[in-house]
Design an enzyme around this catalytic site. Structure first.
Site, mmCIF file in Angstrom:
data_model
loop_
_atom_site.group_PDB
_atom_site.id
_atom_site.type_symbol
_atom_site.label_atom_id
_atom_site.label_comp_id
_atom_site.label_asym_id
_atom_site.label_seq_id
_atom_site.Cartn_x
_atom_site.Cartn_y
_atom_site.Cartn_z
ATOM 1 N N LYS A 262 11.564 67.225 1.051
ATOM 2 C CA LYS A 262 12.049 67.215 -0.418
ATOM 3 C C LYS A 262 12.451 65.668 -0.871
ATOM 4 C CE LYS A 262 14.683 70.733 0.392
ATOM 5 N NZ LYS A 262 15.720 71.606 0.194
ATOM 6 N N LYS B 244 15.216 64.420 0.707
ATOM 7 C CA LYS B 244 16.325 64.030 0.713
ATOM 8 C C LYS B 244 17.020 63.307 2.358
ATOM 9 C CE LYS B 244 18.159 67.853 -1.752
ATOM 10 N NZ LYS B 244 19.185 69.787 -1.581
#
Length: 154
Positions: free
Chosen positions: A44, A46
Site C-alpha cells: 500500500k 505505507k
C-alpha cells in the site's frame, strides 16, 4: 449474536483507534479486527513504525476486541466476512463508498474519524521534529568548524 468486522493498520496506536474499536464493538456482540501485515502495508506504500506482531498484540489487548488476524491483501474482506459470519463491516469514513459492493453479504458501516488525530499527522510531527534537530546539529557542526578554522586547529 451480531458479529462486527473491521480493519486497520493501527500504527502508533492512539485515541482515534480506541474510539473506532469502541464504536464498532457497540454495533454487535463480537468484534474481529484485521490488522494490516507489514507486507501488505508495503504494498500500500505505507511504512509502519511498529511491527505487525506488536500492533496485533496491542489491538488484541483492547477489551472490546474478540479476535485479531492479519490482513494480507485488498480482496480478503469477502472471505473474512464469510469465514467469521460477520453481520457488519465497519470502516472509517475515509473509505466511504470503497466497500459498498460488500453490502450484498453484510451491512457496511462507515464511521467518522476522530477529529484532530491521525497516525499520518503524528508521523509528520515526528518528521518535523527530526528535521529541526538535523538543522540544529548542522548549525552546531558549522559553528564548531568555524571556531576550529579561526583558531587554526583545522
Amino acid at each position: 449474536m451480531t458479529t462486527v468486522l473491521t480493519y486497520g493498520t493501527f500504527d502508533l496506536f492512539h485515541i482515534g483507534h480506541v474510539r473506532l474499536l469502541q464504536r464498532a464493538s457497540a454495533l454487535g456482540e463480537r468484534l474481529y479486527v484485521g490488522v494490516s501485515s507489514d507486507a501488505f502495508n508495503a504494498l500500500k506504500g505505507k511504512n509502519s513504525i511498529i511491527p505487525y506482531e506488536q500492533r496485533a498484540a496491542i489491538v488484541a489487548a483492547i477489551k472490546e476486541v474478540d479476535g485479531v488476524f492479519p490482513e494480507e491483501n485488498w480482496t480478503q474482506k469477502k472471505s473474512d466476512i464469510e469465514r467469521l459470519k460477520a453481520d457488519i463491516l465497519v470502516m472509517g469514513s475515509d473509505w466511504e463508498g470503497r466497500f459498498d459492493d460488500l453490502n450484498t453479504i453484510c451491512n457496511v458501516h462507515y464511521l467518522p474519524r476522530t477529529e484532530d488525530i491521525s497516525t499520518t499527522d503524528i508521523k509528520k510531527t515526528f518528521e518535523k521534529i527530526n528535521r529541526q534537530q538535523i538543522v540544529s546539529l548542522e548549525n552546531q557542526l558549522r559553528n564548531a568548524r568555524d571556531t576550529l578554522l579561526r583558531n587554526n586547529l583545522l
